[in-house]
Write an enzyme that holds these catalytic residues in place. Structure first.
Site, PDB file in Angstrom:
ATOM      1  N   HIS A   1       0.767  -1.075  -0.036  1.00 22.81           N
ATOM      2  CA  HIS A   1      -0.009  -0.230  -0.159  1.00 22.81           C
ATOM      3  C   HIS A   1       0.959   1.336   0.112  1.00 22.81           C
ATOM      4  O   HIS A   1       2.118   1.023   0.325  1.00 22.81           O
ATOM      5  CB  HIS A   1      -0.853  -0.033   1.087  1.00 22.81           C
ATOM      6  CG  HIS A   1      -1.842  -1.102   1.133  1.00 22.81           C
ATOM      7  ND1 HIS A   1      -3.097  -1.204   1.987  1.00 22.81           N
ATOM      8  CD2 HIS A   1      -2.185  -2.108   0.145  1.00 22.81           C
ATOM      9  CE1 HIS A   1      -3.962  -2.050   1.924  1.00 22.81           C
ATOM     10  NE2 HIS A   1      -3.324  -2.743   0.649  1.00 22.81           N
TER      11      HIS A   1
ATOM     12  N   GLU B   1       0.792   3.977   1.767  1.00 23.68           N
ATOM     13  CA  GLU B   1       1.531   4.518   3.030  1.00 23.68           C
ATOM     14  C   GLU B   1       2.737   3.493   3.490  1.00 23.68           C
ATOM     15  O   GLU B   1       3.444   3.957   4.219  1.00 23.68           O
ATOM     16  CB  GLU B   1       0.240   4.840   4.095  1.00 23.68           C
ATOM     17  CG  GLU B   1      -0.631   3.478   4.578  1.00 23.68           C
ATOM     18  CD  GLU B   1      -1.727   3.460   3.403  1.00 23.68           C
ATOM     19  OE1 GLU B   1      -1.459   3.016   2.211  1.00 23.68           O
ATOM     20  OE2 GLU B   1      -2.789   3.080   3.942  1.00 23.68           O
TER      21      GLU B   1
ATOM     22  N   CYS C   1      -6.094   1.152   5.541  1.00 18.22           N
ATOM     23  CA  CYS C   1      -6.668   0.048   5.784  1.00 18.22           C
ATOM     24  C   CYS C   1      -6.142  -0.525   7.339  1.00 18.22           C
ATOM     25  O   CYS C   1      -5.369   0.452   8.118  1.00 18.22           O
ATOM     26  CB  CYS C   1      -6.274  -1.249   4.918  1.00 18.22           C
ATOM     27  SG  CYS C   1      -4.330  -1.452   5.071  1.00 18.22           S
TER      28      CYS C   1
ATOM     29  N   CYS D   1      -2.215  -0.717   7.688  1.00 21.06           N
ATOM     30  CA  CYS D   1      -1.298   0.383   7.522  1.00 21.06           C
ATOM     31  C   CYS D   1      -1.738   1.361   8.735  1.00 21.06           C
ATOM     32  O   CYS D   1      -0.822   1.951   8.961  1.00 21.06           O
ATOM     33  CB  CYS D   1      -1.785   1.041   6.185  1.00 21.06           C
ATOM     34  SG  CYS D   1      -1.142  -0.163   4.737  1.00 21.06           S
TER      35      CYS D   1
END
Length: 144
Positions: A72, A74, A100, A103
């Protein structure tokens, strides 16, 4: 709104626009997500969703499902930051899609204290976790 709040909103808008542009570098077909980490008004890391270094840039299988190993945005930004000499302690994360659950844990553990996001992820558990961890979360909209 105070003069300082107006100034912060302008900066937030500029950094969100940068995150949008950074997300366009993603090779993912389903979602292109960009992230920028800012501390003391300086960008200290950036990332977008994609495959790990050395992997083929294809993020989805033939059915259109995202490969499990895609990182992802981040997470990529936090990992890039970990390889530098900078710290995320007290930083702000600007991201085009709210985090999510997994993360959100990384964001909190990295010391990021504020998250500004453009769109909301279908699962709000990440945002709920961040709020519980007392990480400031803010939905940014162009008309706000």
């Amino acid at each position: 709104m105070t003069k300082e709040e107006k100034k912060q909103r302008r900066y937030d808008g500029a950094y969100i626009k940068m995150a949008i542009e950074w997300g366009k570098l993603s090779h993912c077909s389903r979602k292109q997500v960009g992230a920028i980490i800012v501390k003391d008004r300086m960008i200290i890391a950036d990332g977008y969703n994609g495959t790990p270094s050395g992997f083929d840039n294809c993020c989805e299988n033939t059915d259109g499902d995202t490969h499990w190993y895609v990182l992802h945005a981040e997470a990529n930004a936090i990992l890039k930051l970990a390889r530098s000499h900078n710290s995320a302690e007290g930083a702000t994360l600007y991201i085009t899609l709210s985090p999510c659950r997994d993360c959100a844990k990384l964001i909190h553990q990295a010391g990021i204290t504020r998250v500004v996001y453009l769109n909301e992820y279908k699962d709000k558990d990440g945002l709920d976790f961040l709020r519980f961890a007392e990480v400031e979360t803010e939905h940014h909209s162009d008309d706000a």
